[in-house]
Design an enzyme around this catalytic site. Structure first.
Site, PDB file in Angstrom:
ATOM      1  CG  HIS A  73      -1.368   1.152   1.430  1.00 16.00           C
ATOM      2  ND1 HIS A  73      -2.773   1.583   1.121  1.00 16.00           N
ATOM      3  CD2 HIS A  73      -1.329   2.734   2.327  1.00 16.00           C
ATOM      4  CE1 HIS A  73      -3.120   3.172   1.799  1.00 16.00           C
ATOM      5  NE2 HIS A  73      -1.991   2.950   1.851  1.00 16.00           N
ATOM      6  CD  GLU A  74       2.286   3.327   3.056  1.00 14.05           C
ATOM      7  OE1 GLU A  74       2.310   4.549   3.003  1.00 14.05           O
ATOM      8  OE2 GLU A  74       1.266   3.080   4.786  1.00 14.05           O
TER       9      GLU A  74
ATOM     10  CG  HIS B 279       0.962   6.577  -0.793  1.00 15.48           C
ATOM     11  ND1 HIS B 279      -0.364   7.174  -0.979  1.00 15.48           N
ATOM     12  CD2 HIS B 279       0.149   5.792   0.709  1.00 15.48           C
ATOM     13  CE1 HIS B 279      -1.762   6.536  -0.400  1.00 15.48           C
ATOM     14  NE2 HIS B 279      -0.630   5.583   0.712  1.00 15.48           N
TER      15      HIS B 279
ATOM     16  CD  GLU C  76      -4.115   7.322   1.761  1.00 13.03           C
ATOM     17  OE1 GLU C  76      -3.669   5.887   2.428  1.00 13.03           O
ATOM     18  OE2 GLU C  76      -3.118   7.716   2.863  1.00 13.03           O
TER      19      GLU C  76
END
Length: 436
Positions: free
Chosen positions: A278-279, A282, A358
């Site tokens: 997930h990070e 970004h 997100e």
């Protein structure tokens, strides 16, 4: 006139407080829609009765505190102006030295100290609340230490920013906002660059991930995503909180992926890999740089509006507020008041963009790992650790939520070929069914 304005401000704040109290505690929002009941997104299926009760209580109190804290600050700024405290602080600072920078430092120290003392009870209650609900594990001495560091970091930053702004106002009262914005660009980039290596270590200890096997797995998926990562960092947060977190910080050569040790202690390797993916989402989608660009655009509009509003307020109410001209540092509480109102009003827009990013990062993590089950259980554990509200009321979502509510996040990552995944039946429910 000043007394009348003060009374009106208090009355308006009182009415607002009552309205928000009714909305948060008695409007009946925040329930789980029928379509989600019985699915993995339904908190009843993965939280105990005690956790559900505490989550409901804790979320309501925190939401109420959020909605009254910022308007309370506005009230304090107005009080400082109407009573002449700001003008008095300016006179005291001016009498001590002829050096402009030292005068600014003296004024800002007095103002910062007053704001710290006035708002301390609310800050302490937030700490006490988090501690009493088992979220915070931080000792009072450690919490005070962080507060004092905050005070001096904010003071140092404010001294630089305020000195430059008021110097520019004196040079050009009409265009200071544009020149300030132009200087904001390199300043923002510089602060983001040094934050991971200068500012963050003031509060916690950061070090390369100790679990080298896990680090190798994380670096492997980073390589799949074409991310030039050499280390993953962990930070010792267990002595401060039971909550779980991971994040990306910094830019350029100082960019870091950081894991809280609480996350390492309570999530499985596969759950951690999903969080890391997930990070990385970004990073891959360049959300940090889009965030900087969006911040700079909003700052440009905000500074222009602040300039217009300050000129109008001083022209009309300058005598009542004890402000002779915009270039006097005594007008700084008015600057804080206007910018705080504008920031609060912009929350729905900035939070909407953040929630979209997100969601994109969640989708990227699923595409990279393909592990929906770990995604679901990771979000469930994040919900429990922070006693989070999975489906907040609309205003709470608009103004507070930088991430999508957990109800939406869990539902999205659980979906497969258009089907919503049913939650496994709890052990107690299985026994009850067997009895029947």
């Amino acid at each position: 006139m000043a007394k009348k304005m003060g009374i009106v401000a208090l009355l308006l704040f009182g009415v607002y407080l009552l309205c928000m109290y009714w909305y948060i505690f008695h409007s009946g929002g925040g329930t789980v829609p029928k379509v989600f009941q019985g699915t993995v997104a339904d908190p009843v299926m993965f939280m105990s009765e005690k956790e559900l009760f505490l989550s409901g209580e804790y979320s309501k109190i925190r939401n109420f505190l959020f909605f009254i804290a910022t308007p309370l600050e506005w009230l304090v700024y107005a009080f400082i102006l109407l009573t002449g405290i700001s003008r008095y602080f300016e006179k005291v600072a001016t009498a001590q030295t002829k050096w402009k920078l030292l005068r600014n430092a003296g004024y800002l120290f007095l103002l910062s100290l007053l704001l710290y003392l006035v708002l301390f009870p609310l800050d302490y209650y937030r700490y006490y609340l988090s501690k009493s609900y088992g979220i915070s594990t931080q000792a009072f001495s450690s919490w005070m230490r962080d507060g004092i560091i905050d005070f001096w970091v904010n003071f140092g930053t404010s001294l630089i920013v305020v000195s430059v702004i008021y110097w520019l106002i004196k040079k050009s009262e009409k265009r200071w906002w544009l020149y300030t914005w132009l200087l904001t660009i390199p300043f923002t980039i510089f602060v983001m660059f040094i934050q991971p290596v200068v500012i963050d270590p003031l509060y916690n200890d950061f070090y390369p991930l100790k679990n080298k096997e896990l680090e190798a797995k994380i670096l492997s998926i980073a390589d799949q995503a074409h991310i030039p990562a050499e280390h993953v960092y962990e930070v010792n947060m267990a002595e401060k909180t039971n909550a779980l977190n991971a994040y990306v910080t910094g830019i350029g050569s100082n960019s870091r992926i950081v894991l809280w040790d609480t996350t390492l202690n309570r999530l499985t390797d596969n759950e951690i890999l999903f969080i890391m993916a997930h990070e990385m989402g970004h990073y891959v989608e360049k959300h940090i740089y889009f965030g900087i660009a969006g911040y700079l655009v909003l700052t440009l509009g905000g500074l222009w509006l602040t300039s217009r509003c300050m000129r109008w307020v001083i022209r009309r109410y300058g005598q009542v507020l004890k402000i002779k001209k915009m270039g006097d540092i005594a007008s700084y509480p008015l600057f804080l008041l206007i910018t705080s109102i504008l920031l609060f009003a912009s929350n729905p827009l900035t939070n909407y963009v953040s929630r979209y990013q997100e969601t994109r990062a969640d989708q990227y993590a699923i595409s990279l790992t393909g592990d929906r089950e770990s995604a679901v259980t990771a979000f469930q554990k994040l919900t429990i650790s922070g006693l989070s509200e999975v489906n907040p009321q609309l205003l709470v979502k608009w103004f507070r939520y930088t991430h999508p509510p957990m109800l939406d996040r869990i539902d999205r990552v659980a979906e497969k070929e258009g089907q919503k995944k049913e939650a496994p039946v709890k052990e107690e429910q299985k026994k009850e069914q067997q009895k029947q």
